[in-house]
Design an enzyme around this catalytic site. Structure first.
Site, PDB file in Angstrom:
ATOM      1  N   ASP A  50     -14.551   5.766 -52.508  1.00 46.15           N
ATOM      2  CA  ASP A  50     -15.665   5.828 -51.557  1.00 46.15           C
ATOM      3  C   ASP A  50     -16.320   4.455 -51.434  1.00 46.15           C
ATOM      4  O   ASP A  50     -16.631   3.991 -50.339  1.00 46.15           O
ATOM      5  CB  ASP A  50     -16.682   6.892 -51.994  1.00 46.15           C
ATOM      6  CG  ASP A  50     -17.696   7.192 -50.904  1.00 46.15           C
ATOM      7  OD1 ASP A  50     -17.326   7.152 -49.716  1.00 46.15           O
ATOM      8  OD2 ASP A  50     -18.859   7.476 -51.246  1.00 46.15           O
ATOM      9  N   LYS A  54     -16.404   1.871 -48.065  1.00 48.86           N
ATOM     10  CA  LYS A  54     -17.630   1.234 -47.567  1.00 48.86           C
ATOM     11  C   LYS A  54     -17.513  -0.285 -47.626  1.00 48.86           C
ATOM     12  O   LYS A  54     -17.961  -0.984 -46.718  1.00 48.86           O
ATOM     13  CB  LYS A  54     -18.834   1.731 -48.367  1.00 48.86           C
ATOM     14  CG  LYS A  54     -19.121   3.200 -48.123  1.00 48.86           C
ATOM     15  CD  LYS A  54     -20.174   3.746 -49.045  1.00 48.86           C
ATOM     16  CE  LYS A  54     -20.358   5.246 -48.781  1.00 48.86           C
ATOM     17  NZ  LYS A  54     -21.300   5.854 -49.696  1.00 48.86           N
TER      18      LYS A  54
END
Length: 198
Positions: A50, A54
């Site tokens: 994750d 990003k």
């Protein structure tokens, strides 16, 4: 021109919460899950993917030409505890506690050096590195509370030890809902609705 030289910080409030707490790693991850700070399977957060996604988005927004396969990612659990080999229930009950000692030793070492651990994304020189780093306790990253996120931006005008700092909430249902709503509004602005009467 004021060119960005580096950008780093936690990109996920879950891992800030996990790294900040003084309890055993397994207990903190379970508490974060119960508070709704993690994905339903915390390995989605603990794998670093994750954060990497990003980081990749930020890198591309900054004009860097990197791909996911060029990002160096430190997962907080070994492959043998991954979703393809271990059920979530088994991971939470049996796998996660096996990680406690390693994290405890890393925390202890950082503390003895006057630092704290943070799981960070570092964008610098067209590279992206994701993993646990020791940071000074008195830095913006070191002072983080709860599940906040912080991004430190360094350039010609803002150099270490005084980077430009952006800080705010980084995990939880309200924060996620606000982010999703903002994305929907952005999409609406990009694809305006026209009523043709049909």
């Amino acid at each position: 021109m004021n060119i960005l030289t580096s950008l780093f910080g936690p990109k996920i409030g879950t891992l800030v919460y996990v790294m900040k707490n003084g309890k055993p790693f397994s207990e903190v991850v379970k508490a974060a899950k119960d508070l709704g700070y993690t994905e339903p399977d915390p390995r989605d957060d603990l794998s670093g993917m994750d954060v990497a996604r990003k980081g990749l988005i930020l890198a591309r927004l900054l004009g860097q030409r990197i791909d996911m396969n060029t990002i160096k990612i430190e997962s907080l659990y070994p492959d043998k505890m991954g979703p393809d080999t271990m059920t979530l229930e088994d991971f939470l009950a049996n796998g996660l506690p096996l990680l406690d000692n390693d994290i405890k030793e890393r925390v202890k070492k950082a503390y003895s050096d006057g630092k704290v651990l943070r799981y960070v994304c570092i964008l610098q020189n067209s590279t992206c590195v994701i993993g646990i780093h020791e940071v000074p306790k008195d830095s913006a990253l070191g002072r983080l509370k709860g599940s906040d996120n912080v991004v430190e931006i360094c350039n010609r005008c803002y150099e270490h030890p005084n980077p430009l700092v952006i800080q705010g909430a980084g995990a939880g249902n309200d924060t996620t809902a606000t982010g999703v709503l903002a994305d929907i509004i952005d999409l609406q602005d990009q694809f305006p609705f026209t009523n043709t009467g049909k």
